[in-house]
Design a protein around this motif. Structure first.
Motif, PDB file in Angstrom:
ATOM      1  N   ASN A 120       0.837  -1.221   0.000  1.00  7.93           N
ATOM      2  CA  ASN A 120       0.000   0.000   0.000  1.00  7.93           C
ATOM      3  C   ASN A 120       0.862   1.257   0.000  1.00  7.93           C
ATOM      4  OD1 ASN A 120      -2.260  -1.625   0.081  1.00  7.93           O
ATOM      5  ND2 ASN A 120      -2.805  -1.146   2.195  1.00  7.93           N
ATOM      6  N   THR A 121       1.906   1.243  -0.804  1.00  9.31           N
ATOM      7  CA  THR A 121       2.886   2.336  -0.783  1.00  9.31           C
ATOM      8  C   THR A 121       3.179   2.825  -2.191  1.00  9.31           C
ATOM      9  OG1 THR A 121       3.889   1.483   1.250  1.00  9.31           O
ATOM     10  CG2 THR A 121       5.201   3.009  -0.059  1.00  9.31           C
ATOM     11  N   VAL A 122       3.279   4.134  -2.307  1.00 12.53           N
ATOM     12  CA  VAL A 122       3.700   4.761  -3.553  1.00 12.53           C
ATOM     13  C   VAL A 122       5.013   5.490  -3.291  1.00 12.53           C
ATOM     14  CG1 VAL A 122       2.368   6.887  -3.144  1.00 12.53           C
ATOM     15  CG2 VAL A 122       2.980   6.234  -5.484  1.00 12.53           C
ATOM     16  N   TYR A 123       5.864   5.496  -4.300  1.00 13.25           N
ATOM     17  CA  TYR A 123       7.193   6.087  -4.172  1.00 13.25           C
ATOM     18  C   TYR A 123       7.393   7.185  -5.214  1.00 13.25           C
ATOM     19  CZ  TYR A 123       7.927   1.646  -1.735  1.00 13.25           C
ATOM     20  OH  TYR A 123       7.812   0.575  -0.896  1.00 13.25           O
ATOM     21  N   LEU A 124       8.284   8.096  -4.901  1.00 14.60           N
ATOM     22  CA  LEU A 124       8.733   9.086  -5.873  1.00 14.60           C
ATOM     23  C   LEU A 124      10.250   9.150  -5.790  1.00 14.60           C
ATOM     24  CD1 LEU A 124       7.768  11.155  -8.001  1.00 14.60           C
ATOM     25  CD2 LEU A 124       8.029  12.912  -6.230  1.00 14.60           C
ATOM     26  N   GLN A 125      10.898   8.576  -6.792  1.00 10.88           N
ATOM     27  CA  GLN A 125      12.358   8.658  -6.868  1.00 10.88           C
ATOM     28  C   GLN A 125      12.719   9.947  -7.583  1.00 10.88           C
ATOM     29  OE1 GLN A 125      14.817   6.523  -5.647  1.00 10.88           O
ATOM     30  NE2 GLN A 125      16.198   8.156  -6.314  1.00 10.88           N
ATOM     31  N   MET A 126      13.494  10.788  -6.918  1.00 11.77           N
ATOM     32  CA  MET A 126      13.848  12.088  -7.467  1.00 11.77           C
ATOM     33  C   MET A 126      15.362  12.152  -7.665  1.00 11.77           C
ATOM     34  SD  MET A 126      11.337  14.534  -5.196  1.00 11.77           S
ATOM     35  CE  MET A 126      12.209  14.226  -3.673  1.00 11.77           C
ATOM     36  N   ASN A 127      15.775  12.272  -8.896  1.00  7.47           N
ATOM     37  CA  ASN A 127      17.193  12.359  -9.240  1.00  7.47           C
ATOM     38  C   ASN A 127      17.501  13.721  -9.856  1.00  7.47           C
ATOM     39  OD1 ASN A 127      17.498   9.636  -8.451  1.00  7.47           O
ATOM     40  ND2 ASN A 127      17.026   8.916 -10.526  1.00  7.47           N
ATOM     41  N   SER A 128      18.779  14.038  -9.909  1.00  7.28           N
ATOM     42  CA  SER A 128      19.220  15.304 -10.509  1.00  7.28           C
ATOM     43  C   SER A 128      18.412  16.477  -9.970  1.00  7.28           C
ATOM     44  CB  SER A 128      19.099  15.243 -12.033  1.00  7.28           C
ATOM     45  OG  SER A 128      19.853  14.169 -12.552  1.00  7.28           O
ATOM     46  N   LEU A 129      18.292  16.530  -8.666  1.00 10.34           N
ATOM     47  CA  LEU A 129      17.455  17.554  -8.045  1.00 10.34           C
ATOM     48  C   LEU A 129      18.015  18.947  -8.287  1.00 10.34           C
ATOM     49  CD1 LEU A 129      16.554  15.619  -4.820  1.00 10.34           C
ATOM     50  CD2 LEU A 129      14.889  16.686  -6.347  1.00 10.34           C
ATOM     51  N   LYS A 130      17.096  19.899  -8.449  1.00 10.08           N
ATOM     52  CA  LYS A 130      17.425  21.292  -8.685  1.00 10.08           C
ATOM     53  C   LYS A 130      16.862  22.139  -7.548  1.00 10.08           C
ATOM     54  CE  LYS A 130      16.825  20.547 -13.668  1.00 10.08           C
ATOM     55  NZ  LYS A 130      16.094  21.001 -14.886  1.00 10.08           N
ATOM     56  N   ARG A 131      17.388  23.342  -7.407  1.00  7.57           N
ATOM     57  CA  ARG A 131      16.887  24.231  -6.354  1.00  7.57           C
ATOM     58  C   ARG A 131      15.397  24.475  -6.518  1.00  7.57           C
ATOM     59  NH1 ARG A 131      20.123  29.480  -4.951  1.00  7.57           N
ATOM     60  NH2 ARG A 131      18.561  29.393  -3.309  1.00  7.57           N
ATOM     61  N   GLU A 132      14.953  24.557  -7.744  1.00  6.36           N
ATOM     62  CA  GLU A 132      13.531  24.825  -7.971  1.00  6.36           C
ATOM     63  C   GLU A 132      12.624  23.650  -7.617  1.00  6.36           C
ATOM     64  OE1 GLU A 132      16.050  25.227 -10.126  1.00  6.36           O
ATOM     65  OE2 GLU A 132      15.452  24.735 -12.186  1.00  6.36           O
ATOM     66  N   ASP A 133      13.207  22.519  -7.244  1.00 12.21           N
ATOM     67  CA  ASP A 133      12.399  21.394  -6.761  1.00 12.21           C
ATOM     68  C   ASP A 133      12.057  21.547  -5.280  1.00 12.21           C
ATOM     69  OD1 ASP A 133      14.433  19.265  -8.779  1.00 12.21           O
ATOM     70  OD2 ASP A 133      12.391  19.926  -9.216  1.00 12.21           O
ATOM     71  N   THR A 134      12.632  22.556  -4.641  1.00 10.78           N
ATOM     72  CA  THR A 134      12.358  22.801  -3.230  1.00 10.78           C
ATOM     73  C   THR A 134      10.877  23.100  -3.015  1.00 10.78           C
ATOM     74  OG1 THR A 134      14.581  23.605  -2.752  1.00 10.78           O
ATOM     75  CG2 THR A 134      12.821  24.318  -1.272  1.00 10.78           C
ATOM     76  N   ALA A 135      10.242  22.323  -2.139  1.00  5.49           N
ATOM     77  CA  ALA A 135       8.804  22.472  -1.898  1.00  5.49           C
ATOM     78  C   ALA A 135       8.385  21.474  -0.824  1.00  5.49           C
ATOM     79  CB  ALA A 135       8.006  22.212  -3.171  1.00  5.49           C
ATOM     80  N   VAL A 136       7.151  21.621  -0.385  1.00  8.44           N
ATOM     81  CA  VAL A 136       6.516  20.574   0.405  1.00  8.44           C
ATOM     82  C   VAL A 136       5.835  19.627  -0.575  1.00  8.44           C
ATOM     83  CG1 VAL A 136       4.810  20.002   2.157  1.00  8.44           C
ATOM     84  CG2 VAL A 136       6.161  22.104   2.365  1.00  8.44           C
ATOM     85  N   TYR A 137       6.128  18.360  -0.443  1.00 16.06           N
ATOM     86  CA  TYR A 137       5.578  17.350  -1.343  1.00 16.06           C
ATOM     87  C   TYR A 137       4.439  16.605  -0.643  1.00 16.06           C
ATOM     88  CZ  TYR A 137       9.278  18.064  -4.727  1.00 16.06           C
ATOM     89  OH  TYR A 137      10.108  18.618  -5.691  1.00 16.06           O
ATOM     90  N   TYR A 138       3.315  16.517  -1.346  1.00 13.05           N
ATOM     91  CA  TYR A 138       2.123  15.897  -0.799  1.00 13.05           C
ATOM     92  C   TYR A 138       1.742  14.656  -1.595  1.00 13.05           C
ATOM     93  CZ  TYR A 138       1.395  20.348   1.617  1.00 13.05           C
ATOM     94  OH  TYR A 138       1.530  21.468   2.399  1.00 13.05           O
ATOM     95  N   CYS A 139       1.384  13.637  -0.881  1.00 13.88           N
ATOM     96  CA  CYS A 139       0.862  12.409  -1.478  1.00 13.88           C
ATOM     97  C   CYS A 139      -0.652  12.558  -1.639  1.00 13.88           C
ATOM     98  CB  CYS A 139       1.184  11.246  -0.550  1.00 13.88           C
ATOM     99  SG  CYS A 139       0.589   9.642  -1.080  1.00 13.88           S
ATOM    100  N   HIS A 140      -1.182  12.033  -2.724  1.00 13.56           N
ATOM    101  CA  HIS A 140      -2.614  12.133  -3.011  1.00 13.56           C
ATOM    102  C   HIS A 140      -3.153  10.778  -3.429  1.00 13.56           C
ATOM    103  CE1 HIS A 140      -6.092  12.916  -5.717  1.00 13.56           C
ATOM    104  NE2 HIS A 140      -6.392  13.808  -4.788  1.00 13.56           N
TER     105      HIS A 140
END
Length: 115
Positions: free
Chosen positions: A76-96
């Protein structure tokens, strides 16, 4: 009431990677469309990626080729693999979680990318 619990956020340098996880409290997860959204300070909440119960995925143009959404129905789990992160990726991330009876949101997890 379905509860979504996110984890995996944190501080990372630009170019680095993080993996977010979101665990759902109900087996309705298996028939739901899952998604990740993000909201930066002073901005609206935007779609990052979605994955259907059948495994079809959709990404925002800004993250295509860098982020990967996946799901494990047994957990019952969803993942988000984030690579090559940029400054503009800075945020609060919400699962839906969305299904025919409604939708649910997680509490959010902060991702901060430093230069």
């Amino acid at each position: 009431q379905v509860q979504l619990v996110e984890s995996g956020g944190g501080l990372v340098q630009a170019g680095g990677s993080l993996r977010l996880s979101c665990a759902a409290s109900d087996s309705i997860f298996s028939i739901a469309r899952m998604g990740w959204f993000r909201q930066a300070p002073g901005k609206r909440r935007d779609l990052v990626a979605t994955i259907t119960s059948g495994g079809s995925t959709n990404y925002a143009d800004s993250v295509k080729g860098r982020f990967t959404i996946s799901r494990d129905d047994a957990k019952n789990t969803v993942y988000l693999q984030m690579n090559s992160l940029k400054r503009e990726d800075t945020a609060v991330y919400y699962c839906h979680l969305g299904f025919y009876r409604g939708e649910y949101w997680g509490q959010g997890t902060q991702v901060t990318v430093s230069s």
